[in-house]
Motif scaffolding. Structure first.
Motif, PDB file in Angstrom:
ATOM      1  N   ILE A 750      -0.213  -0.581  -7.059  1.00 58.08           N
ATOM      2  CA  ILE A 750      -1.293   0.010  -6.265  1.00 58.08           C
ATOM      3  C   ILE A 750      -2.640  -0.498  -6.747  1.00 58.08           C
ATOM      4  O   ILE A 750      -3.527  -0.829  -5.943  1.00 58.08           O
ATOM      5  CB  ILE A 750      -1.228   1.548  -6.334  1.00 58.08           C
ATOM      6  CG1 ILE A 750       0.026   2.058  -5.612  1.00 58.08           C
ATOM      7  CG2 ILE A 750      -2.467   2.169  -5.712  1.00 58.08           C
ATOM      8  CD1 ILE A 750       0.238   3.552  -5.723  1.00 58.08           C
ATOM      9  N   LYS A 751      -2.792  -0.601  -8.063  1.00 60.61           N
ATOM     10  CA  LYS A 751      -4.058  -1.072  -8.629  1.00 60.61           C
ATOM     11  C   LYS A 751      -4.357  -2.499  -8.188  1.00 60.61           C
ATOM     12  O   LYS A 751      -5.501  -2.826  -7.831  1.00 60.61           O
ATOM     13  CB  LYS A 751      -3.988  -0.986 -10.152  1.00 60.61           C
ATOM     14  CG  LYS A 751      -5.255  -1.433 -10.852  1.00 60.61           C
ATOM     15  CD  LYS A 751      -5.109  -1.311 -12.364  1.00 60.61           C
ATOM     16  CE  LYS A 751      -6.363  -1.804 -13.071  1.00 60.61           C
ATOM     17  NZ  LYS A 751      -6.219  -1.713 -14.557  1.00 60.61           N
ATOM     18  N   GLN A 752      -3.353  -3.365  -8.205  1.00 62.31           N
ATOM     19  CA  GLN A 752      -3.579  -4.762  -7.838  1.00 62.31           C
ATOM     20  C   GLN A 752      -3.796  -4.952  -6.346  1.00 62.31           C
ATOM     21  O   GLN A 752      -4.537  -5.841  -5.929  1.00 62.31           O
ATOM     22  CB  GLN A 752      -2.401  -5.617  -8.306  1.00 62.31           C
ATOM     23  CG  GLN A 752      -2.313  -5.795  -9.807  1.00 62.31           C
ATOM     24  CD  GLN A 752      -1.398  -6.947 -10.201  1.00 62.31           C
ATOM     25  OE1 GLN A 752      -0.985  -7.751  -9.368  1.00 62.31           O
ATOM     26  NE2 GLN A 752      -1.063  -7.020 -11.490  1.00 62.31           N
ATOM     27  N   LEU A 753      -3.151  -4.118  -5.530  1.00 60.92           N
ATOM     28  CA  LEU A 753      -3.217  -4.312  -4.081  1.00 60.92           C
ATOM     29  C   LEU A 753      -4.319  -3.513  -3.404  1.00 60.92           C
ATOM     30  O   LEU A 753      -4.593  -3.734  -2.223  1.00 60.92           O
ATOM     31  CB  LEU A 753      -1.868  -3.936  -3.452  1.00 60.92           C
ATOM     32  CG  LEU A 753      -0.673  -4.799  -3.865  1.00 60.92           C
ATOM     33  CD1 LEU A 753       0.621  -4.193  -3.362  1.00 60.92           C
ATOM     34  CD2 LEU A 753      -0.835  -6.218  -3.329  1.00 60.92           C
ATOM     35  N   SER A 754      -4.950  -2.588  -4.131  1.00 60.65           N
ATOM     36  CA  SER A 754      -5.939  -1.701  -3.500  1.00 60.65           C
ATOM     37  C   SER A 754      -7.140  -2.464  -2.954  1.00 60.65           C
ATOM     38  O   SER A 754      -7.819  -1.980  -2.046  1.00 60.65           O
ATOM     39  CB  SER A 754      -6.405  -0.639  -4.495  1.00 60.65           C
ATOM     40  OG  SER A 754      -6.974  -1.249  -5.637  1.00 60.65           O
ATOM     41  N   ALA A 755      -7.428  -3.646  -3.507  1.00 61.09           N
ATOM     42  CA  ALA A 755      -8.551  -4.424  -2.981  1.00 61.09           C
ATOM     43  C   ALA A 755      -8.251  -4.978  -1.596  1.00 61.09           C
ATOM     44  O   ALA A 755      -9.178  -5.298  -0.840  1.00 61.09           O
ATOM     45  CB  ALA A 755      -8.876  -5.575  -3.931  1.00 61.09           C
ATOM     46  N   ARG A 756      -6.975  -5.071  -1.240  1.00 63.03           N
ATOM     47  CA  ARG A 756      -6.582  -5.623   0.063  1.00 63.03           C
ATOM     48  C   ARG A 756      -6.150  -4.532   1.037  1.00 63.03           C
ATOM     49  O   ARG A 756      -6.544  -4.503   2.186  1.00 63.03           O
ATOM     50  CB  ARG A 756      -5.465  -6.639  -0.140  1.00 63.03           C
ATOM     51  CG  ARG A 756      -5.060  -7.385   1.103  1.00 63.03           C
ATOM     52  CD  ARG A 756      -4.059  -8.478   0.759  1.00 63.03           C
ATOM     53  NE  ARG A 756      -3.604  -9.176   1.958  1.00 63.03           N
ATOM     54  CZ  ARG A 756      -4.236 -10.193   2.521  1.00 63.03           C
ATOM     55  NH1 ARG A 756      -5.369 -10.626   1.996  1.00 63.03           N
ATOM     56  NH2 ARG A 756      -3.762 -10.782   3.605  1.00 63.03           N
ATOM     57  N   PHE A 757      -5.325  -3.623   0.549  1.00 66.13           N
ATOM     58  CA  PHE A 757      -4.922  -2.447   1.329  1.00 66.13           C
ATOM     59  C   PHE A 757      -4.351  -1.433   0.361  1.00 66.13           C
ATOM     60  O   PHE A 757      -4.125  -1.747  -0.823  1.00 66.13           O
ATOM     61  CB  PHE A 757      -3.904  -2.803   2.429  1.00 66.13           C
ATOM     62  CG  PHE A 757      -2.563  -3.255   1.915  1.00 66.13           C
ATOM     63  CD1 PHE A 757      -1.516  -2.377   1.773  1.00 66.13           C
ATOM     64  CD2 PHE A 757      -2.363  -4.583   1.566  1.00 66.13           C
ATOM     65  CE1 PHE A 757      -0.291  -2.796   1.293  1.00 66.13           C
ATOM     66  CE2 PHE A 757      -1.145  -5.021   1.086  1.00 66.13           C
ATOM     67  CZ  PHE A 757      -0.099  -4.116   0.941  1.00 66.13           C
ATOM     68  N   LEU A 758      -4.140  -0.217   0.819  1.00 64.78           N
ATOM     69  CA  LEU A 758      -3.668   0.862  -0.042  1.00 64.78           C
ATOM     70  C   LEU A 758      -2.183   1.098   0.234  1.00 64.78           C
ATOM     71  O   LEU A 758      -1.821   1.795   1.187  1.00 64.78           O
ATOM     72  CB  LEU A 758      -4.468   2.139   0.215  1.00 64.78           C
ATOM     73  CG  LEU A 758      -4.367   3.224  -0.856  1.00 64.78           C
ATOM     74  CD1 LEU A 758      -4.903   2.707  -2.190  1.00 64.78           C
ATOM     75  CD2 LEU A 758      -5.144   4.466  -0.437  1.00 64.78           C
ATOM     76  N   PRO A 759      -1.307   0.509  -0.591  1.00 69.97           N
ATOM     77  CA  PRO A 759       0.133   0.675  -0.336  1.00 69.97           C
ATOM     78  C   PRO A 759       0.601   2.074  -0.707  1.00 69.97           C
ATOM     79  O   PRO A 759       0.082   2.699  -1.634  1.00 69.97           O
ATOM     80  CB  PRO A 759       0.759  -0.382  -1.248  1.00 69.97           C
ATOM     81  CG  PRO A 759      -0.210  -0.526  -2.373  1.00 69.97           C
ATOM     82  CD  PRO A 759      -1.572  -0.305  -1.789  1.00 69.97           C
ATOM     83  N   THR A 760       1.585   2.553   0.007  1.00 71.31           N
ATOM     84  CA  THR A 760       2.159   3.855  -0.296  1.00 71.31           C
ATOM     85  C   THR A 760       3.267   3.692  -1.328  1.00 71.31           C
ATOM     86  O   THR A 760       3.906   2.635  -1.414  1.00 71.31           O
ATOM     87  CB  THR A 760       2.733   4.504   0.968  1.00 71.31           C
ATOM     88  OG1 THR A 760       3.788   3.662   1.488  1.00 71.31           O
ATOM     89  CG2 THR A 760       1.649   4.655   2.032  1.00 71.31           C
ATOM     90  N   PRO A 761       3.519   4.699  -2.150  1.00 68.60           N
ATOM     91  CA  PRO A 761       4.639   4.612  -3.105  1.00 68.60           C
ATOM     92  C   PRO A 761       5.967   4.318  -2.408  1.00 68.60           C
ATOM     93  O   PRO A 761       6.831   3.638  -2.976  1.00 68.60           O
ATOM     94  CB  PRO A 761       4.633   5.995  -3.763  1.00 68.60           C
ATOM     95  CG  PRO A 761       3.211   6.461  -3.658  1.00 68.60           C
ATOM     96  CD  PRO A 761       2.725   5.926  -2.343  1.00 68.60           C
ATOM     97  N   LYS A 762       6.126   4.828  -1.184  1.00 68.90           N
ATOM     98  CA  LYS A 762       7.366   4.571  -0.454  1.00 68.90           C
ATOM     99  C   LYS A 762       7.523   3.090  -0.153  1.00 68.90           C
ATOM    100  O   LYS A 762       8.626   2.524  -0.312  1.00 68.90           O
ATOM    101  CB  LYS A 762       7.358   5.369   0.853  1.00 68.90           C
ATOM    102  CG  LYS A 762       8.603   5.162   1.698  1.00 68.90           C
ATOM    103  CD  LYS A 762       8.537   5.965   2.984  1.00 68.90           C
ATOM    104  CE  LYS A 762       9.784   5.713   3.841  1.00 68.90           C
ATOM    105  NZ  LYS A 762       9.720   6.451   5.125  1.00 68.90           N
ATOM    106  N   LEU A 763       6.437   2.431   0.280  1.00 67.88           N
ATOM    107  CA  LEU A 763       6.499   1.004   0.571  1.00 67.88           C
ATOM    108  C   LEU A 763       6.837   0.217  -0.687  1.00 67.88           C
ATOM    109  O   LEU A 763       7.631  -0.733  -0.648  1.00 67.88           O
ATOM    110  CB  LEU A 763       5.160   0.540   1.148  1.00 67.88           C
ATOM    111  CG  LEU A 763       4.998  -0.960   1.419  1.00 67.88           C
ATOM    112  CD1 LEU A 763       6.041  -1.437   2.410  1.00 67.88           C
ATOM    113  CD2 LEU A 763       3.597  -1.269   1.919  1.00 67.88           C
TER     114      LEU A 763
END
Length: 791
Positions: A750-763
């Protein structure tokens, strides 16, 4: 200060010791008489040398106590007489008839007595300098000057029977209260009295009389006074009037402290006023009905907001209340903006609008979609206008406070991301700005527009969704030549690159590069002499990995049908074949795949005696070319499809645009909106229009807000892309860490991808499962929550 009988040259001869024949008491009597003369301002009649010798002689003859204690007694007697003669009469007047005048008279008399005493003590201190230096030091007593101050304190202010200090403090506070209510008072008198209390130490020798007697009462009375004032003002003041009055009170108290109080009291008074006027009523002040914070923000009252902020900022709880209320108001405005987007949920499809209609519902449908697109653009503009307004408030009213700016930014982030269409609408707004919004704008205005657009992009959480839409809109602008400024296009991409890095804009920059290479290819093809002089050909050779699929999603079979389309025999087909040969010769190892569905053409047609210029799609040009050389030619839908190989579904829509919409370039038999395989089409020689240049609607020619169906398809494509991005991030993390527990891996992803989009734990969990199936990761046999990286 001067003395008589000074020796020439100013030199003082050594003092002779008192002989036994000299009476110490008589010597002291001379000193006592001199003190009386000092109080009577007859210093010029005294001899400093003689008085100094008396003090010196008393100390040397072991009579220092007579000098010290005797002077103390003389001071006590003198001050007691002065109090009875000059002060008590005013104190009795105050007790019997308290008024501003009587208070001032009492304070003036005390101030005068104090001033006289201080002046006298400065002379006495100099006369008894040797007493201070020898006797006082050896006897561990307070110096003569300090002893004189203690005598004044004990015999004037703290005398048991009179307790003048109580009445002096009351009179001083009464004068301050009168000044708070607008009356004029003699500040010089108050300054003198306060200085007296500040200089005089309390009996414990730790604090001054001012700190022990006056300051606590002053703060208590101030608290009571402003507590009542706050309650009264909340009933009849607006928020702006209340904060202005509160600021005026604070300014008045600070001025009062500078004029006749002490600096530390000014700070304490400010804290009292902030507590009573602001802190205890912080929520009530900004929520006064019809005149509260909301109205100040809506009317952009920067002056009142600045005063409000200056009063709320010193205290963290009140600043937090202000931030919370502004945050909530921005959210409310965001909800109002969102209500205007409700029609976007309509199931009206874009294709229905492009098909055309013979009935009167067609214009209403077109206006409906245009209105939806306008609503979408208006939403973005409203957000940007609102941010500009609050940005000005931050700069002008909130002194660039970073906590206020962050709170406002958080509110805008919440407003923007609460709209699931925000990435699409922002891209659509940028598209419209770059096509139409830059007209008649200066360089600074253009740069401001781009900066604000990028700022809104910064607030987006799903930046990958914006990238999806922006690539589509940019592709249309580049291919159709709709952009007003290449510099603005490159500038915007550069700003996005700064925000998200080079990887984010790699494909966008590749699209610009393709357009430049295409221009070079087209020029080379024309210079080679292979191009037909009658046709002005503009080609775009695109790298598939850079350009999004501009056509609607379709099956593999439909794609093959699209690729099988070719121009009818004649000039067009010859031109396509010649360019293909030229490209293969200069770009060996590459294969051209013609995308006729993405092109358009300007053609001139003659209808009877009139000529018109039509802007049509490439498919429509292919269809019209079939009727070019043969008069009264009539072709069925099947025959047109056989000659052009255009897929039947696409062909049906193209024929509807030519024969069933507003501009009937072809005549259709039978005359209905539906197109059947045996319907016949012929060139309409009777066509007439008041316009010379006519644009036949093309599905891909106009950027508009997506329908619900198109939105779901876009989100499916974005979701698929996110799967790949999440999986790549997980592999990168595990390749570095080798082993991680599930919760740590989810948090790091989540930390690495938050700059691009906010992934859900389920994804992330689903992506981990797919990687385990493909043997990139492995669950630990000992702990199912622990993952191992498989090299």
């Amino acid at each position: 200060m001067s003395f008589a009988n000074k020796r020439p040259g100013g030199r003082i001869l050594p003092v002779r010791r008192l002989t036994p024949q000299v009476d110490p008491q008589k010597q002291f009597d001379k000193l006592s008489a001199a003190i009386g003369q000092i109080y009577n301002h007859n210093v010029s009649q005294l001899s400093y040398e003689e008085l100094f010798r008396i003090g010196y002689g008393l100390v040397q003859s072991k009579n220092g106590s007579l000098a010290y204690d005797g002077v103390k007694g003389v001071l006590e007697t003198h001050l007691s007489d002065c109090v009875h003669r000059d002060v008590l009469v005013h104190m009795d007047a105050v007790r019997s008839n308290p008024s501003a005048a009587s208070n001032n008279a009492l304070l003036s008399s005390v101030r005068h007595l104090w001033s006289e005493h201080v002046t006298a003590m400065l002379v006495i201190k100099d006369v008894l300098m040797y007493v201070d230096k020898v006797y006082v030091k050896n006897a561990n007593l307070v110096p003569v000057y300090e002893m004189g101050m203690c005598v004044f304190r004990d015999k004037v202010l703290l005398a048991a029977q009179k307790r003048l200090i109580t009445q002096v403090v009351k009179a001083t506070l009464a004068q301050i209260s009168c000044e708070r209510r607008g009356a004029h008072v003699d500040r010089s008198v108050l300054r003198g009295v306060v200085d007296m209390l500040v200089e005089l130490q309390g009996t414990g020798q730790t604090c001054t009389l001012y700190e022990t007697t006056m300051q606590p009462q002053l703060l208590a009375e101030s608290r009571s006074f402003y507590c009542d004032a706050a309650k009264t003002r909340l009933l009849d003041h607006s928020t702006a009037a209340y904060v202005r009055a509160a600021q005026a009170d604070i300014d008045a108290e600070m001025d009062r402290a500078r004029a006749y109080l002490v600096p530390s009291t000014g700070t304490l008074l400010r804290n009292v006023l902030l507590d009573e006027l602001i802190d205890k009523h912080a929520s009530d002040i900004i929520n006064i009905p019809n005149t509260g914070l909301v109205q100040l923000l809506d009317h952009r009252d920067t002056a009142a907001l600045q005063t409000l902020y200056n009063l709320y900022a010193p205290m963290h709880p009140t600043l937090l209340i202000l931030q919370t209320n502004i945050h909530s108001h921005i959210l409310e405005l965001g909800q109002k903006f969102a209500v205007s987007l409700a029609p976007l949920s309509s199931n009206t499809t874009q294709n229905d609008e492009q098909e055309g209609s013979r009935d009167k519902d067609k214009p209403a449908q077109v206006l409906g979609m245009a209105a939806k697109t306008a609503m979408a653009l208006r939403w973005v503009q409203d957000i940007l206008d609102l941010y500009d307004a609050y940005d000005e408030i931050i700069r002008v009213s909130f002194s660039e406070c970073q906590s206020m700016r962050q709170s406002i930014h958080d509110a805008f982030i919440e407003v923007i991301n609460s709209n699931s269409r925000a990435p699409e609408l922002l891209s659509l707004f940028m598209d419209d700005s770059l096509k139409n919004g830059l007209k008649r704008k200066g360089e600074q205005e253009i740069d401001h527009l781009l900066e604000r657009s990028v700022l809104m992009f910064r607030f987006l959480q799903n930046k990958d969704a914006f990238e999806h839409y922006y690539k589509l809109h940019l592709a249309k602008r580049l291919l159709l030549g709709r952009s007003l400024s290449d510099d603005a296009e490159h500038s915007l991409v550069s700003k996005l690159k700064v925000e998200c890095g080079s990887q984010f804009t790699l494909k966008l920059e590749g699209m610009f590069k393709d357009m430049q290479l295409s221009s070079d290819l087209a020029n080379g093809f024309k210079e080679s002499g292979a191009a037909n002089a009658d046709l002005d050909l503009s080609l775009s050779v695109l790298t598939p990995t850079y350009w999004p699929a501009l056509a609607p999603p379709m099956s593999e079979e439909a794609k093959q049908e699209m690729q099988s389309v070719e121009p009818p025999p004649g000039i067009l087909r010859t031109l396509v074949e010649e360019f293909t040969q030229y490209y293969n010769h200069h770009r060996s190892g590459r294969r051209l795949a013609w995308q006729y569905n993405m092109g358009n053409a300007d053609i001139k047609l003659q209808f009877g005696t009139r000529t018109y210029e039509l802007n049509v799609s490439t498919y429509q040009m292919f269809i019209l070319s079939l009727f070019a050389d043969i008069d009264d030619l009539s072709l069925t839908t099947t025959e047109i499809q056989q000659q052009t190989r255009i897929p039947i579904e696409v062909l049906t829509r193209q024929l509807q645009s030519l024969a069933c919409a507003k501009y009937k370039i072809l005549s259709k038999t039978p005359a209905s909106r539906d197109v059947g395989p045996n319907d016949k089409f012929a060139f309409n020689n009777n066509f007439k229009s008041a316009q010379y240049r006519i644009r036949i609607p093309v599905v891909a020619a106009k950027a508009s807000v997506e329908t619900e169906k198109e939105k779901s398809e876009s989100m499916a494509a974005i979701g698929l892309e996110r799967q790949y991005v999440v999986e790549a991030a997980i592999v990168r993390i595990m390749k570095t860490r080798k082993q991680m527990v599930h919760e740590q891996l989810v948090t790091e992803a989540i930390k690495q991808l938050s700059a691009r989009f906010l992934p859900t734990p389920k994804l992330i969990k689903e992506s981990i499962g797919r990687l385990i199936d493909r043997e990139y990761l492995q669950r630990s046999p000992d702990d199912p929550r622990l993952y191992n990286y498989l090299a």
